[in-house]
Design a protein around this motif. Structure first.
Motif, short mmCIF file in Angstrom:
data_model
loop_
_atom_site.label_atom_id
_atom_site.label_comp_id
_atom_site.label_asym_id
_atom_site.label_seq_id
_atom_site.Cartn_x
_atom_site.Cartn_y
_atom_site.Cartn_z
N ALA A 14 -6.21 -4.58 0.38
CA ALA A 14 -5.10 -5.47 0.05
C ALA A 14 -4.94 -6.55 1.10
O ALA A 14 -4.60 -7.70 0.80
CB ALA A 14 -3.81 -4.67 -0.10
N SER A 15 -5.20 -6.21 2.37
CA SER A 15 -5.09 -7.20 3.45
C SER A 15 -6.15 -8.28 3.31
O SER A 15 -5.88 -9.46 3.55
CB SER A 15 -5.23 -6.50 4.81
N ALA A 26 0.83 -1.21 0.00
CA ALA A 26 0.00 0.00 0.00
C ALA A 26 0.86 1.26 0.00
O ALA A 26 0.64 2.18 -0.80
CB ALA A 26 -0.94 -0.01 1.20
N ILE A 27 1.86 1.32 0.88
CA ILE A 27 2.65 2.56 0.98
C ILE A 27 3.51 2.74 -0.26
O ILE A 27 3.66 3.86 -0.77
CB ILE A 27 3.51 2.58 2.26
N LEU A 28 4.08 1.66 -0.80
CA LEU A 28 4.92 1.81 -1.98
C LEU A 28 4.10 2.22 -3.20
O LEU A 28 4.53 3.07 -3.99
CB LEU A 28 5.67 0.50 -2.27
N ALA A 29 2.91 1.64 -3.34
CA ALA A 29 2.04 2.02 -4.47
C ALA A 29 1.71 3.50 -4.43
O ALA A 29 1.55 4.13 -5.48
CB ALA A 29 0.76 1.20 -4.43
N GLU A 30 1.64 4.06 -3.23
CA GLU A 30 1.24 5.46 -3.07
C GLU A 30 2.41 6.43 -3.12
O GLU A 30 2.21 7.65 -3.15
CB GLU A 30 0.49 5.63 -1.75
N LEU A 31 3.65 5.93 -3.13
CA LEU A 31 4.82 6.80 -3.09
C LEU A 31 5.52 6.96 -4.43
O LEU A 31 6.40 7.82 -4.56
CB LEU A 31 5.84 6.25 -2.07
N VAL A 32 5.17 6.14 -5.42
CA VAL A 32 5.96 6.13 -6.65
C VAL A 32 5.13 6.59 -7.85
O VAL A 32 3.90 6.63 -7.80
CB VAL A 32 6.53 4.71 -6.92
N GLY A 68 -1.18 0.88 -16.17
CA GLY A 68 -0.98 2.18 -16.77
C GLY A 68 -1.87 3.29 -16.25
O GLY A 68 -1.78 4.43 -16.73
N LYS A 69 -2.72 3.01 -15.28
CA LYS A 69 -3.62 4.02 -14.74
C LYS A 69 -3.09 4.54 -13.40
O LYS A 69 -2.53 3.77 -12.61
CB LYS A 69 -5.02 3.44 -14.52
N SER A 70 -3.28 5.82 -13.14
CA SER A 70 -2.94 6.34 -11.82
C SER A 70 -3.87 5.70 -10.79
O SER A 70 -4.96 5.23 -11.14
CB SER A 70 -3.08 7.86 -11.78
N LEU A 71 -3.46 5.69 -9.54
CA LEU A 71 -4.30 5.11 -8.49
C LEU A 71 -5.63 5.84 -8.39
O LEU A 71 -6.67 5.23 -8.10
CB LEU A 71 -3.58 5.14 -7.15
N GLU A 128 -3.87 -1.80 -6.20
CA GLU A 128 -4.41 -0.93 -7.23
C GLU A 128 -5.93 -0.98 -7.31
O GLU A 128 -6.55 -0.20 -8.03
CB GLU A 128 -3.82 -1.32 -8.59
N LEU A 129 -6.54 -1.90 -6.57
CA LEU A 129 -7.98 -2.15 -6.70
C LEU A 129 -8.84 -1.24 -5.83
O LEU A 129 -10.02 -1.06 -6.10
CB LEU A 129 -8.29 -3.61 -6.34
N PHE A 130 -8.26 -0.70 -4.74
CA PHE A 130 -9.07 -0.05 -3.71
C PHE A 130 -8.70 1.41 -3.53
O PHE A 130 -7.54 1.80 -3.72
CB PHE A 130 -8.89 -0.80 -2.38
N PRO A 131 -9.66 2.25 -3.14
CA PRO A 131 -9.38 3.66 -2.90
C PRO A 131 -8.46 3.85 -1.70
O PRO A 131 -8.31 2.95 -0.86
CB PRO A 131 -10.77 4.27 -2.65
#
Length: 487
Positions: free
Chosen positions: A422-423, A157-163, A475-478, A411-414
């Motif tokens: 993800a958990s 979760a944190i890595l997906a949101e930082l890059v 290819g989509k932003s979160l 990538e599936l959840f807000p």
């Protein structure tokens, strides 16, 4: 106003004033565009290293019961069923830990959850080392599972949101290179060393496994110490309305130097209050099972059940399966370590493909080829050479598949429920890891090694069906992929 980033001008918003409100980018893209401009630097590399370190311990602990199974049975006078129960309570503890860690991460922050995870893990590992009976060992392994349970999903979760969006898939997949790739190889090498050449120096068969648990637990404290430099997710901070804190985090990410993580200097204004995206619902697990979130949870959760259940079954049972064919404990550990070279290669290939190929296509192809390789192992793996070669091929597709699913899940959840979602998805796989080894033992008693691999082949076939119902996020932003208001 601009910030110089690695020698290039980096545009940021002007500081808000009473007379001149800041000019902002559209709500749908301000944060993601900022991260896209930041790109990848030493800062992001350090973040990944700190996350990979925790996942490395996760992998070693996951493999410990199977690797040390013979010694645990001798020390506590237990059989295969009791040994399998040790694995089961660890996996169940992991499920509990994922759920607790996901809630803490979405409610109070990703960093808080990551630090707490490893501290609980260290406590459980030390209790395992001094266990005086089987029951105490069971409890300690449950504590270890709780500590490590949220490590992977919160890390995702944190890595997906930082890059940056263009790097997200490949960088998320690198976490599995540490956990399922390097971790799997190193784990069996570690246990081969501790239970082999160092066995006598550590007190023999009845105490060397205890020292193994100590060695695994203590270094985790160092990881906790250095994780205090992790920047909090700016997406999480914005979801809570903490705009100033989000700008501090983005300033740390944009500095481009490791020293900037400790002292980034004055915060720049990358985002404003206009960039806050209100949560779609409460920070609650109920939101994971509502509306389109439910459809996503069901599809990728079912795929996770098949994939993770197959992986844990094989990691746990492989030394036992090899010993049933007459190989010694040392030989079975060495063979399993060699087979896991395939895991490392599979995670590396997944990291390459995650940045270039759509999620559904990659997952489906890996599942089909995993099914074929499982059947090939069941039919042809009778000699040492074929066991090693077919085992490596099977582990290649297993890890490729698990890695792609781990990339897909955050990538599936807000943002408001990303760690919890993800958990849950990965937790469904945890339940499979607790249940499927029992099913595998049944098929092993009925049809031997071939029966276990046929069961796994059927699981992969069902996975292909489940993956077809997952949304494409490549290819989509979160924000576009998971925030309903912006999709």
């Amino acid at each position: 106003m601009s910030l110089t980033l690695r020698g290039k001008p980096f545009p940021v918003a002007a500081a808000p004033t009473a007379s001149a409100p800041p000019a902002v980018e559209p709500v749908s893209s301000a944060l993601s565009d900022t991260l896209d401009r930041i790109g990848f630097s030493r800062v992001q590399a350090v973040v990944i290293a700190l996350l990979m370190a925790g996942l490395f311990f996760d992998s070693l602990e996951q493999n410990s019961t199977g690797a040390m199974g013979t010694l645990l049975k001798e020390s506590f006078g237990i059989g295969n069923a009791e040994l399998t129960l040790i694995n089961t309570v660890t996996v169940i503890g992991g499920l509990v830990g994922r759920l607790i860690g996901g809630y803490i991460a979405d409610r109070w922050g990703r960093r808080a959850a990551l630090s707490l995870n490893l501290l609980v893990y260290t406590l459980g590992g030390l209790i395992s080392a001094v266990a005086v009976n089987y029951e105490m060992l069971l409890v300690s392994r449950a504590v270890v599972g709780i500590g490590l349970g949220g490590e992977f999903t919160v890390g995702l979760a944190i890595l997906a949101e930082l890059v940056a969006t263009r790097h997200r898939g490949s960088l998320l997949a690198t976490l599995n290179i540490s956990s399922g790739g390097v971790g799997n190889i190193a784990s069996f090498g570690f246990f081969l060393l501790v239970l082999g050449p160092l066995n006598g120096a550590l007190g023999g068969d009845h105490s060397s496994w205890r020292w193994a648990y100590v060695i695994l637990a203590v270094p985790a404290v160092l990881v906790v110490y250095f994780r205090r430099y992790l920047p909090e997710s700016p997406r999480f901070l914005l979801s809570k309305g903490r705009v100033d804190d989000a700008n501090v985090s983005l300033t740390r990410l944009a500095c481009g130097t490791v020293s900037g993580l400790r002292n980034p200097g004055p915060a720049e204004y990358f985002v404003t209050a206009a960039d806050v995206i209100p949560p779609e619902g409460r920070t609650s697990y109920l939101e994971v099972f509502r509306g389109r979130n439910l459809r996503r949870t069901a599809a990728i959760g079912a795929a996770s059940w098949m994939s993770f259940g197959a992986q844990v079954t094989l990691l746990f049972l492989m030394p036992i399966l090899l010993q049933s064919r007459g190989y010694s404990l040392s030989d079975s550990l060495a063979f399993t370590m060699i087979m896991n070279i395939g895991s490392l290669l599979g995670a590396c290939v997944a990291s390459y493909l995650a940045g270039r190929v759509r999620r559904r296509l990659t997952v489906s192809a890996a599942a089909v080829l995993g099914c074929v390789s499982a059947l090939a192992f069941a039919v042809f793996a009778h000699s040492t050479a074929l066991i090693l070669v077919l085992g490596m091929i099977f582990q290649f597709f297993t890890m490729m598949l698990n890695t792609m699913l781990s990339v897909w899940s955050p990538e599936l959840f807000p943002t408001s429920i990303r760690a919890m979602g993800a958990s849950v998805v990965n937790g469904i796989g945890n339940v499979a890891g607790a249940v499927m080894p029992f099913a595998a033992l049944f098929f092993f008693d009925v049809a031997g090694v071939a029966g276990v691999f046929v069961m796994i082949a059927v699981m992969y076939a069902l996975l292909v069906v489940a993956a077809r119902f997952g949304p494409e996020t490549f290819g989509k932003s979160l924000e576009v992929a998971s925030e309903r208001a912006l999709a």
